[in-house]
Design an enzyme around this catalytic site. Structure first.
Site, short mmCIF file in Angstrom:
data_model
loop_
_atom_site.label_atom_id
_atom_site.label_comp_id
_atom_site.label_asym_id
_atom_site.label_seq_id
_atom_site.Cartn_x
_atom_site.Cartn_y
_atom_site.Cartn_z
N ARG A 5 -24.86 -31.17 18.24
CA ARG A 5 -23.97 -32.06 18.99
C ARG A 5 -23.38 -31.42 20.24
NH1 ARG A 5 -24.41 -33.77 14.01
NH2 ARG A 5 -24.34 -31.56 13.56
N THR A 6 -22.81 -30.23 20.08
CA THR A 6 -22.08 -29.65 21.23
C THR A 6 -23.04 -29.38 22.38
OG1 THR A 6 -20.55 -28.69 19.64
CG2 THR A 6 -20.43 -27.86 21.89
N LYS A 10 -33.78 -6.90 25.33
CA LYS A 10 -34.13 -5.57 25.87
C LYS A 10 -32.92 -4.64 25.82
CE LYS A 10 -37.15 -7.60 29.40
NZ LYS A 10 -37.24 -7.84 30.86
N ARG A 19 -21.11 -20.77 23.25
CA ARG A 19 -20.80 -20.72 21.81
C ARG A 19 -21.27 -19.37 21.29
NH1 ARG A 19 -22.29 -25.15 17.31
NH2 ARG A 19 -20.40 -26.03 18.23
N HIS A 33 -12.31 -24.45 18.86
CA HIS A 33 -13.36 -25.38 19.29
C HIS A 33 -12.65 -26.53 20.03
CE1 HIS A 33 -17.06 -27.41 19.58
NE2 HIS A 33 -17.45 -27.42 18.31
#
Ligand code: NCD
Length: 299
Positions: free
Chosen positions: A47-48, A75, A96, A124
């Site tokens: 969703r986000t 790397k 996130r 959030h």
């Protein structure tokens, strides 16, 4: 210029974003941005990530989707170097990350606006704006509503942000969680002192006076002991029988995903509004982007 915590916004600013979301949902704002949004997700998301990308497209923007697995992080490049580079490719970044504080770190390291799409068990804020928008839309107000919060209140970042905002708006909050997954008492104390919040705690799954029931998942990935998470998950489920004596106009919300926390038959109950809530992700995130980019140009 950043949105890292729900504490970054006061009540007036939140109301402004909710009003803007309303206009976005009604298709009233036709502002188009010649800008690029970057989504950087170091944890799974449906969703986000997708609703931010959809919001960008609806605002006439383009988006870049950074994938940690195929990037130079593999790397050994540092997170800070990575985002400094990406800040030269995009105008606003959504991040996130499983580690608390990462969005703040990113916001401090670069000049472009950073939006926290969830940092570990911490915050959030954009989900909370969607939650408030959905409550306002379905109930007409937020203040004085009886809101029951059910689930893993210890680890769910959605709950940390939501409790703060509900208290700010004068909702009456009841907390119900499995044993050991209670909300951090420091947060309770903070909102009681700041907003004179009325917070109750109970253990039984009864929601007779609730106007809103908000359910969140057991956050398995944040448990130190996976067996403990599994044990609790197997016992914890909202079933139709728990809704028997609830108010006619009760609204059931969830940030989703729901795994076993909400029994499937509840989807068909007209009190369940969580899919509608998920769809509001687009207009609310359009409003958030517009608000941050608009504020940037005005300053
Ligand atoms: C939430 C999250 O990632 O914190 N999901 C979402 O953004 N809708 C809730 C969760 O994962 O339980």
């Amino acid at each position: 210029m950043n949105l890292i915590s729900i504490r970054d916004l006061d009540k007036k600013e939140i109301e402004k974003i909710l009003d803007l979301s309303e206009e976005m949902a009604a298709g009233k704002i036709k502002r188009k941005y010649d800008k690029i949004l970057a989504t950087l997700f170091f944890e799974p998301s449906t969703r986000t990530r997708l609703s931010f990308q959809a919001a960008a497209l609806r605002l006439g923007m383009s988006y870049l989707d950074f994938s940690p697995e195929t990037s130079s992080l593999k790397k050994g490049e540092t997170f800070t170097d990575t985002i400094k580079v990406i800040s030269g490719y995009a105008d606003v970044l959504v991040i996130r990350h499983p580690k608390e504080g990462t969005a703040r770190l990113a916001g401090d390291a670069i000049e472009k606006p950073v939006i926290n799409g969830g940092d570990g068990g911490n915050q959030h804020p954009t989900q909370t704006l969607i939650d408030l928008f959905t409550i306002r839309k379905t109930k007409g107000k937020i203040s004085n509503l009886n809101v029951s919060l059910l689930g893993d209140l210890k680890h769910a970042r959605t709950m940390q942000s939501l409790v703060y905002a509900l208290a700010m708006f004068g909702a009456k909050i009841t907390l119900i969680s499995p044993k050991g997954l209670e909300l951090d008492p420091t947060l309770i104390k903070e909102v009681e002192e700041k907003f004179d919040a009325k917070i109750k705690t109970k253990s039984e799954l009864s929601f007779n006076d609730a106007d809103v029931l908000y359910v969140c998942r057991i956050q398995e990935e944040r448990f130190a002991d996976p067996y403990e998470a599994k044990r609790i998950k197997e016992q914890f489920m909202l079933k139709s029988e728990h809704l028997k004596n609830t108010k006619k106009d009760l609204v059931i919300l969830s940030p989703l995903p729901k795994i076993n926390e909400i029994s499937h038959e509840i989807d068909a109950n007209n009190k369940a509004k969580y899919f509608e809530q998920a769809h509001y992700g687009v207009p609310v995130r359009m409003a958030i982007i517009d608000y941050l980019l608009g504020r940037q140009t005005r300053n």
